[in-house]
Write a protein that holds these residues in place. Sequence first.
Motif, PDB file in Angstrom:
ATOM      1  N   TYR A  36       5.572 -21.781 -38.603  1.00 18.92           N
ATOM      2  CA  TYR A  36       7.018 -21.826 -38.439  1.00 18.92           C
ATOM      3  C   TYR A  36       7.393 -22.988 -37.531  1.00 18.92           C
ATOM      4  O   TYR A  36       6.620 -23.391 -36.652  1.00 18.92           O
ATOM      5  N   GLN A  38      10.573 -24.429 -34.973  1.00 19.51           N
ATOM      6  CA  GLN A  38      11.728 -23.961 -34.233  1.00 19.51           C
ATOM      7  C   GLN A  38      12.391 -25.103 -33.477  1.00 19.51           C
ATOM      8  O   GLN A  38      11.728 -25.812 -32.704  1.00 19.51           O
ATOM      9  N   GLN A  42      17.724 -22.109 -31.909  1.00 20.25           N
ATOM     10  CA  GLN A  42      17.645 -21.555 -33.263  1.00 20.25           C
ATOM     11  C   GLN A  42      16.444 -20.635 -33.366  1.00 20.25           C
ATOM     12  O   GLN A  42      15.502 -20.716 -32.560  1.00 20.25           O
ATOM     13  N   GLY A  43      16.465 -19.794 -34.389  1.00 18.79           N
ATOM     14  CA  GLY A  43      15.296 -18.986 -34.668  1.00 18.79           C
ATOM     15  C   GLY A  43      14.252 -19.798 -35.410  1.00 18.79           C
ATOM     16  O   GLY A  43      14.561 -20.831 -36.023  1.00 18.79           O
ATOM     17  N   PRO A  44      12.979 -19.374 -35.373  1.00 22.15           N
ATOM     18  CA  PRO A  44      11.931 -20.074 -36.124  1.00 22.15           C
ATOM     19  C   PRO A  44      12.233 -20.078 -37.626  1.00 22.15           C
ATOM     20  O   PRO A  44      12.866 -19.153 -38.146  1.00 22.15           O
ATOM     21  N   PHE A  46      10.418 -20.801 -41.517  1.00 21.36           N
ATOM     22  CA  PHE A  46       9.176 -20.883 -42.295  1.00 21.36           C
ATOM     23  C   PHE A  46       8.904 -22.307 -42.761  1.00 21.36           C
ATOM     24  O   PHE A  46       9.795 -23.003 -43.255  1.00 21.36           O
ATOM     25  N   TYR A  87       4.858 -22.953 -34.515  1.00 23.97           N
ATOM     26  CA  TYR A  87       4.113 -21.721 -34.247  1.00 23.97           C
ATOM     27  C   TYR A  87       3.244 -21.346 -35.440  1.00 23.97           C
ATOM     28  O   TYR A  87       3.693 -21.436 -36.589  1.00 23.97           O
ATOM     29  N   LEU A  89       1.301 -18.031 -37.133  1.00 24.38           N
ATOM     30  CA  LEU A  89       1.327 -16.571 -37.145  1.00 24.38           C
ATOM     31  C   LEU A  89       0.131 -16.092 -37.954  1.00 24.38           C
ATOM     32  O   LEU A  89      -0.072 -16.527 -39.088  1.00 24.38           O
ATOM     33  N   VAL A  90      -0.644 -15.206 -37.346  1.00 25.43           N
ATOM     34  CA  VAL A  90      -1.886 -14.761 -37.969  1.00 25.43           C
ATOM     35  C   VAL A  90      -1.959 -13.250 -37.927  1.00 25.43           C
ATOM     36  O   VAL A  90      -1.530 -12.634 -36.950  1.00 25.43           O
ATOM     37  N   MET A  97       0.160  -8.528 -36.093  1.00 27.40           N
ATOM     38  CA  MET A  97       0.425  -9.935 -36.368  1.00 27.40           C
ATOM     39  C   MET A  97       0.742 -10.629 -35.061  1.00 27.40           C
ATOM     40  O   MET A  97       1.569 -10.148 -34.288  1.00 27.40           O
ATOM     41  N   ARG A  98       0.112 -11.765 -34.812  1.00 26.78           N
ATOM     42  CA  ARG A  98       0.270 -12.443 -33.521  1.00 26.78           C
ATOM     43  C   ARG A  98       0.660 -13.905 -33.724  1.00 26.78           C
ATOM     44  O   ARG A  98      -0.017 -14.648 -34.450  1.00 26.78           O
ATOM     45  N   PHE A  99       1.724 -14.282 -33.045  1.00 27.17           N
ATOM     46  CA  PHE A  99       2.077 -15.691 -32.980  1.00 27.17           C
ATOM     47  C   PHE A  99       1.246 -16.370 -31.902  1.00 27.17           C
ATOM     48  O   PHE A  99       0.914 -15.764 -30.885  1.00 27.17           O
ATOM     49  N   GLY A 100       0.952 -17.659 -32.128  1.00 27.70           N
ATOM     50  CA  GLY A 100       0.447 -18.468 -31.036  1.00 27.70           C
ATOM     51  C   GLY A 100       1.576 -18.754 -30.066  1.00 27.70           C
ATOM     52  O   GLY A 100       2.743 -18.430 -30.336  1.00 27.70           O
ATOM     53  N   ALA A 101       1.258 -19.376 -28.943  1.00 26.90           N
ATOM     54  CA  ALA A 101       2.258 -19.656 -27.913  1.00 26.90           C
ATOM     55  C   ALA A 101       3.153 -20.837 -28.272  1.00 26.90           C
ATOM     56  O   ALA A 101       4.121 -21.104 -27.557  1.00 26.90           O
ATOM     57  N   GLY A 102       2.827 -21.527 -29.346  1.00 28.05           N
ATOM     58  CA  GLY A 102       3.669 -22.628 -29.794  1.00 28.05           C
ATOM     59  C   GLY A 102       3.168 -23.985 -29.334  1.00 28.05           C
ATOM     60  O   GLY A 102       2.628 -24.122 -28.234  1.00 28.05           O
TER      61      GLY A 102
END
Lengths: 109, 117
Positions: A36, A38, A42-44, A46, A87, A89-90, A97-102
């Motif tokens: 994603y 961002q 704004q929101g992230p 796809f 980001y 997402l895995v 489900m976990r996002f990375g820290a960006g």
Amino acid sequence: LAKTTQPISMDSYEGQEVNITCSHNNIATNDYITWYQQFPSQGPRFIIQGYKTKVTNEVASLFIPADRKSSTLSLPRVSLSDTAVYYCLVGYNNNDMRFGAGTRLTVKP
Amino acid sequence: DAGITQSPRHKVTETGTPVTLRCHQTENHRYMYWYRQDPGHGLRLIHYSYGVKDTDKGEVSDGYSVSRSKTEDFLLTLESATSSQTSVYFCAISASLFSGGTNEKLFFGSGTQLSVL
């Protein structure tokens, strides 16, 4: 332990290719990797999604090696407007489900 | 863009007060999510819903509750706000009508900036 890791920041120049890698050692067998983008306030949004090997769309490519323990988002010929936070997402087991820290990408003229 | 509206967009409150954030969708999607976003942590899942009255906890659910009485609305409540809950809160919905998981595209709202003093 489920953990999604990516670099905190990257710098690039206009017209260059940018590769951002995400590490996910314990990814679940049936789960995908999704990226994603961002912009501030704004929101992230796809960008791209893949399960294995290589996926390409009109804005990016995603490379996933056979062991699926990492993935690389590739942005061809970046422009100033690609400056954003990216980001990954895995999915791990049991709907975890976990996002990375960006990764904060800064594209310079 | 997916029809997702978050309200309020900004809120300042005091420690110990209850706070409710609202997420409204016009897409009739089954799955809805609440995330919080903090520097150094990215986005962390608070709660999610897979249908009316069907919800489950995420990674950081302590201090939060949710409710979904209608398909289109997903409410996040901080029963007694604390300074550690100062954050940006995002609602998201899944593109699929039938399942959730990482093979789905998430569509995000514009976020709510919450400050707890």
